[in-house]
Design a protein around this motif. Structure first.
Motif, PDB file in Angstrom:
ATOM      1  N   VAL A  77       6.706   5.812  -3.970  1.00  0.00           N
ATOM      2  CA  VAL A  77       6.040   5.193  -4.562  1.00  0.00           C
ATOM      3  C   VAL A  77       4.720   5.590  -4.237  1.00  0.00           C
ATOM      4  O   VAL A  77       4.430   5.764  -3.103  1.00  0.00           O
ATOM      5  CB  VAL A  77       6.223   3.930  -4.709  1.00  0.00           C
ATOM      6  CG1 VAL A  77       5.248   2.831  -5.615  1.00  0.00           C
ATOM      7  CG2 VAL A  77       7.357   3.361  -4.595  1.00  0.00           C
ATOM      8  N   GLU A  78       3.999   5.737  -5.261  1.00  0.00           N
ATOM      9  CA  GLU A  78       2.627   7.129  -5.533  1.00  0.00           C
ATOM     10  C   GLU A  78       1.654   5.801  -5.931  1.00  0.00           C
ATOM     11  O   GLU A  78       0.182   6.040  -5.067  1.00  0.00           O
ATOM     12  CB  GLU A  78       2.720   7.591  -6.178  1.00  0.00           C
ATOM     13  CG  GLU A  78       3.250   9.028  -5.656  1.00  0.00           C
ATOM     14  CD  GLU A  78       3.376   9.528  -4.639  1.00  0.00           C
ATOM     15  OE1 GLU A  78       1.413   9.424  -3.313  1.00  0.00           O
ATOM     16  OE2 GLU A  78       3.864  10.129  -3.751  1.00  0.00           O
ATOM     17  N   HIS A  79       2.064   4.652  -6.860  1.00  0.00           N
ATOM     18  CA  HIS A  79       0.614   3.597  -7.328  1.00  0.00           C
ATOM     19  C   HIS A  79       1.758   2.565  -7.127  1.00  0.00           C
ATOM     20  O   HIS A  79       3.257   2.346  -7.876  1.00  0.00           O
ATOM     21  CB  HIS A  79       0.956   4.181  -8.853  1.00  0.00           C
ATOM     22  CG  HIS A  79      -0.414   3.269  -9.545  1.00  0.00           C
ATOM     23  ND1 HIS A  79      -1.967   3.234  -8.553  1.00  0.00           N
ATOM     24  CD2 HIS A  79      -0.161   2.122 -10.037  1.00  0.00           C
ATOM     25  CE1 HIS A  79      -2.295   2.047  -9.602  1.00  0.00           C
ATOM     26  NE2 HIS A  79      -1.636   2.009 -10.406  1.00  0.00           N
ATOM     27  N   SER A  80       1.136   1.817  -7.017  1.00  0.00           N
ATOM     28  CA  SER A  80       1.822   0.262  -6.483  1.00  0.00           C
ATOM     29  C   SER A  80       0.212  -1.421  -7.142  1.00  0.00           C
ATOM     30  O   SER A  80      -0.950  -0.619  -6.150  1.00  0.00           O
ATOM     31  CB  SER A  80       1.953   0.227  -5.334  1.00  0.00           C
ATOM     32  OG  SER A  80       2.835  -1.857  -5.363  1.00  0.00           O
ATOM     33  N   HIS A  81       0.748  -2.067  -8.544  1.00  0.00           N
ATOM     34  CA  HIS A  81      -0.276  -2.774  -8.676  1.00  0.00           C
ATOM     35  C   HIS A  81       0.323  -4.191  -8.649  1.00  0.00           C
ATOM     36  O   HIS A  81       1.571  -3.532  -9.623  1.00  0.00           O
ATOM     37  CB  HIS A  81      -1.594  -2.275  -9.306  1.00  0.00           C
ATOM     38  CG  HIS A  81      -0.956  -2.061 -10.707  1.00  0.00           C
ATOM     39  ND1 HIS A  81      -1.067  -1.351 -11.200  1.00  0.00           N
ATOM     40  CD2 HIS A  81      -1.421  -2.744 -11.887  1.00  0.00           C
ATOM     41  CE1 HIS A  81      -0.383  -0.787 -12.488  1.00  0.00           C
ATOM     42  NE2 HIS A  81      -0.783  -2.977 -12.828  1.00  0.00           N
ATOM     43  N   GLN A 116       0.860  -1.456   0.602  1.00  0.00           N
ATOM     44  CA  GLN A 116       0.213  -0.584   0.064  1.00  0.00           C
ATOM     45  C   GLN A 116       0.747   1.155  -0.162  1.00  0.00           C
ATOM     46  O   GLN A 116       1.697   1.506   0.977  1.00  0.00           O
ATOM     47  CB  GLN A 116      -0.896   0.217   1.282  1.00  0.00           C
ATOM     48  CG  GLN A 116      -2.017   1.451   1.534  1.00  0.00           C
ATOM     49  CD  GLN A 116      -2.794   1.078  -0.145  1.00  0.00           C
ATOM     50  OE1 GLN A 116      -3.554   0.415  -0.208  1.00  0.00           O
ATOM     51  NE2 GLN A 116      -3.212   2.244  -0.526  1.00  0.00           N
ATOM     52  N   PRO A 117       0.940   2.289  -0.966  1.00  0.00           N
ATOM     53  CA  PRO A 117       1.808   3.004  -0.980  1.00  0.00           C
ATOM     54  C   PRO A 117       0.742   4.019   0.242  1.00  0.00           C
ATOM     55  O   PRO A 117      -0.217   4.012   0.552  1.00  0.00           O
ATOM     56  CB  PRO A 117       1.071   3.565  -3.030  1.00  0.00           C
ATOM     57  CG  PRO A 117       0.969   2.435  -3.490  1.00  0.00           C
ATOM     58  CD  PRO A 117      -0.097   1.721  -2.592  1.00  0.00           C
ATOM     59  N   PRO A 118       1.993   5.276   0.375  1.00  0.00           N
ATOM     60  CA  PRO A 118       3.630   5.139  -0.214  1.00  0.00           C
ATOM     61  C   PRO A 118       4.418   4.940   0.015  1.00  0.00           C
ATOM     62  O   PRO A 118       3.966   4.249   1.390  1.00  0.00           O
ATOM     63  CB  PRO A 118       3.736   6.626   0.049  1.00  0.00           C
ATOM     64  CG  PRO A 118       2.127   7.223   0.813  1.00  0.00           C
ATOM     65  CD  PRO A 118       1.516   6.355   1.492  1.00  0.00           C
TER      66      PRO A 118
END
Length: 122
Positions: A111-115, A19-21
């Motif tokens: 990191v602002e987005h992660s999937h 889960q970002p950030p």
């Protein structure tokens, strides 16, 4: 067509999505020839970093020609600073500049987005 030789990431799977950030430390290096204790030291650093508060994991790949990329993930900048200041890590970095690396670069990114994706089997 690419002339790159692809090496697998370290471990059986990439680091799990978080889960970002959080932060990614990207270390790209070009190795010198020969080992000179590199393998043992890299293994030791891999064990030590696991004890750093906020360390989330790392992915690493190396081409046969010596180019390597390691991405270490940390929950916060305090974890990155703790790893940077770790005495044994500092000694390994100094030795690496003298013996193991032709050159390297280090980048720290938030990191602002992660999937992720995982193929269903069965």
């Amino acid at each position: 067509m690419s002339d790159h030789h692809v090496a697998p990431v370290s471990g059986p799977v990439p680091v799990a999505v978080r889960q970002p950030p959080y932060y990614a430390v990207v270390f790209t290096s070009l190795r010198t020839e020969g080992d000179e204790g590199y393998g043992e030291t890299a293994e030791r650093m891999g064990e030590l970093v696991k004890g750093i508060p906020g360390f989330l994991g790392e992915d690493s790949a190396r081409e046969p020609g010596g180019l390597g990329i390691t991405v270490a993930y940390f929950r916060d900048l305090a974890g990155i600073e703790a790893w940077r200041a770790h005495a044994e890590h500092r000694a390994a970095k100094a030795y690496g500049r003298e013996h193991w690396y032709e050159r390297y670069s280090l980048h720290i990114a938030r990191v602002e987005h992660s999937h992720g994706f995982e193929r269903a089997h069965g």
